[in-house]
Design an enzyme around this catalytic site. Structure first.
Site, PDB file in Angstrom:
ATOM      1  N   SER A   1     -10.710  -0.223   2.753  1.00 28.59           N
ATOM      2  CA  SER A   1     -10.964  -1.096   1.593  1.00 28.59           C
ATOM      3  C   SER A   1     -12.447  -1.103   1.224  1.00 28.59           C
ATOM      4  CB  SER A   1     -10.517  -2.520   1.921  1.00 28.59           C
ATOM      5  OG  SER A   1     -11.309  -3.024   2.991  1.00 28.59           O
TER       6      SER A   1
ATOM      7  N   HIS B   1     -13.086   2.928   9.701  1.00 27.33           N
ATOM      8  CA  HIS B   1     -12.306   1.826   9.126  1.00 27.33           C
ATOM      9  C   HIS B   1     -12.832   1.443   7.738  1.00 27.33           C
ATOM     10  CE1 HIS B   1      -9.594  -1.795  10.264  1.00 27.33           C
ATOM     11  NE2 HIS B   1      -9.566  -1.596   8.955  1.00 27.33           N
TER      12      HIS B   1
ATOM     13  N   GLU C   1     -12.604  -0.223  18.228  1.00 25.96           N
ATOM     14  CA  GLU C   1     -13.531  -0.048  17.101  1.00 25.96           C
ATOM     15  C   GLU C   1     -14.778  -0.893  17.328  1.00 25.96           C
ATOM     16  OE1 GLU C   1     -11.471  -0.824  13.427  1.00 25.96           O
ATOM     17  OE2 GLU C   1      -9.933   0.669  13.855  1.00 25.96           O
TER      18      GLU C   1
ATOM     19  N   ILE D   1       0.847  -1.199   0.000  1.00 29.75           N
ATOM     20  CA  ILE D   1       0.000   0.000   0.000  1.00 29.75           C
ATOM     21  C   ILE D   1       0.881   1.247   0.000  1.00 29.75           C
ATOM     22  CG2 ILE D   1      -1.783   1.287   1.269  1.00 29.75           C
ATOM     23  CD1 ILE D   1      -2.776  -1.484   2.331  1.00 29.75           C
TER      24      ILE D   1
ATOM     25  N   ASP E   1      -8.450   6.511  10.134  1.00 34.99           N
ATOM     26  CA  ASP E   1      -9.455   5.539   9.681  1.00 34.99           C
ATOM     27  C   ASP E   1      -9.566   4.386  10.676  1.00 34.99           C
ATOM     28  OD1 ASP E   1     -11.318   4.411   7.854  1.00 34.99           O
ATOM     29  OD2 ASP E   1      -9.770   3.098   7.046  1.00 34.99           O
TER      30      ASP E   1
ATOM     31  N   SER F   1      -3.820   2.120   9.056  1.00 34.31           N
ATOM     32  CA  SER F   1      -3.368   0.729   9.159  1.00 34.31           C
ATOM     33  C   SER F   1      -4.102   0.002  10.286  1.00 34.31           C
ATOM     34  CB  SER F   1      -1.848   0.665   9.332  1.00 34.31           C
ATOM     35  OG  SER F   1      -1.399   1.507  10.367  1.00 34.31           O
ATOM     36  N   ARG F   2      -3.643   0.144  11.515  1.00 34.16           N
ATOM     37  CA  ARG F   2      -4.336  -0.428  12.663  1.00 34.16           C
ATOM     38  C   ARG F   2      -4.272   0.575  13.811  1.00 34.16           C
ATOM     39  NH1 ARG F   2      -6.431  -3.248   9.537  1.00 34.16           N
ATOM     40  NH2 ARG F   2      -6.538  -5.518   9.475  1.00 34.16           N
TER      41      ARG F   2
END
Ligand code: DGY
Length: 333
Positions: A299, A296, A277, A167, A272, A247-248
């Site tokens: 994608s 999130h 979460e 990415i 994001d 990412s995370r």
């Protein structure tokens, strides 16, 4: 005997699909497996999933929290096909112990995530959400021409990427070819090919933090990356710098990020992902005008999600026919 009859007479492996998938993907699985699928939009409850995995050989799941205890509930399980590129939910040693094949979905979401990273860069730098609210709240009553309203240029600025994988490469391409940015990066291994292809420069992580106008974190979550961004790291960033994380959430110490934003140590953040979460409704980040908070959605485009589901199905079916699936996660290869 026709191929069709032959197919019907062969016992197909039992699998469970833990989220609804497009018809074409379901058809592929149906040709090779005896399957059941969770068909509701809301996530499958844990108790339901634990019941469903009791007799299956394959599991296709969007979340893939695969622990030792989970595996004990699935004595026949051979393969877990994660419908995501991140597989931080996999307990690798428990999976190794049971010889479970674990796969993920690289490549097909790289462009979608890189697009979103740029959405966040542009949005935070040019304060798009903030000014959208300003106009909609009928506050726009004069020409905006003073420091209080100025944004920050993206073009020709320095972009610092921490974690230059698939990415990251797509982000570099957009930054260099689209926005004439100067790009520096830090990664556990040097990417000499990308350095010469795009004229980008390697730096130690602290130097990326000190030099970049935009710091983009693109790291997988592992023991070594947990809270890799803490107060010391935010303290090294420029006062006018923007922090982006797609990412995370847990690679960032969120308390430290909140402090850095509250104390004006950095200019803005585009996020994001979060430590928890869905985000807690009392999280102070939700009250900050200079922070973009997204649920999130890296994608979350129709094409990317279709391709991820199809890739996950191909991994699942290949694994169950005794061959090595194309996208086994590297720790289980
Ligand atoms: C992934 O694929 O790991 C994404 O975070 C899911 O959207």
């Amino acid at each position: 005997m026709t191929n069709r009859l032959e197919e019907e007479l062969i016992m197909k492996p039992k699998v469970y699909i833990a989220k609804p998938v497009p018809k074409e993907v379901e058809d592929l699985i149906a040709r090779h497996c005896d399957y059941k699928m969770w068909r509701k939009d809301e996530p499958i409850p844990e108790s339901e999933l634990l019941k469903e995995i009791a007799d299956v050989e394959g599991l296709m799941t969007p979340k893939g929290i695969i622990t030792k205890e989970f595996l004990e509930k699935a004595p026949n399980l051979k393969i877990v096909s994660n419908i995501a590129v991140g597989y931080d939910g996999f307990d690798i040693s428990a999976m190794k112990e049971r010889n479970i094949i674990g796969t993920h979905t690289p490549f097909v979401l790289d462009d979608a995530v890189a697009d979103l990273v740029f959405g966040l860069i542009l949005n935070t730098a040019r304060r798009i959400n903030e000014f959208d609210q300003y106009v909609k709240n009928s506050e726009w009553n004069h020409h905006l021409d003073s420091e209080a309203y100025f944004g920050k240029d993206v073009h020709h600025a320095t972009l610092g990427i921490i974690g230059l994988g698939r990415i990251g490469e797509k982000i570099v391409k957009r930054a260099k070819l689209g926005f004439d940015m100067n790009v520096i990066y830090h990664n556990t291994s040097r990417k000499y090919d990308l350095e010469s292809k795009y004229s980008i420069d390697y730096r130690e992580m602290n130097d990326v933090l000190k030099e970049a106008d935009f710091v983009v974190l693109m790291l997988p979550l592992k023991e070594s990356t947990y809270h890799i961004m803490g107060s010391a790291e935010f303290g090294m960033m420029k006062e006018d710098a923007v922090f982006i994380n797609c990412s995370r959430g847990k690679v960032v110490d969120e308390e430290a990020l909140i402090d850095a934003l509250q104390n004006n140590q950095i200019r803005a953040a585009g996020l994001d992902v979060f430590e928890v979460e869905p985000i807690d409704k009392d999280n102070p980040l939700l009250k900050m005008k200079n922070v973009i908070t997204l649920p999130h959605i890296g994608s979350c485009t129709r094409d990317a999600r279709f391709d991820m589901a199809m890739k996950a199905a191909e991994n699942l079916v290949t694994g169950l026919t005794g061959k090595t699936p194309p996208n086994v996660v590297k720790e289980l290869q």
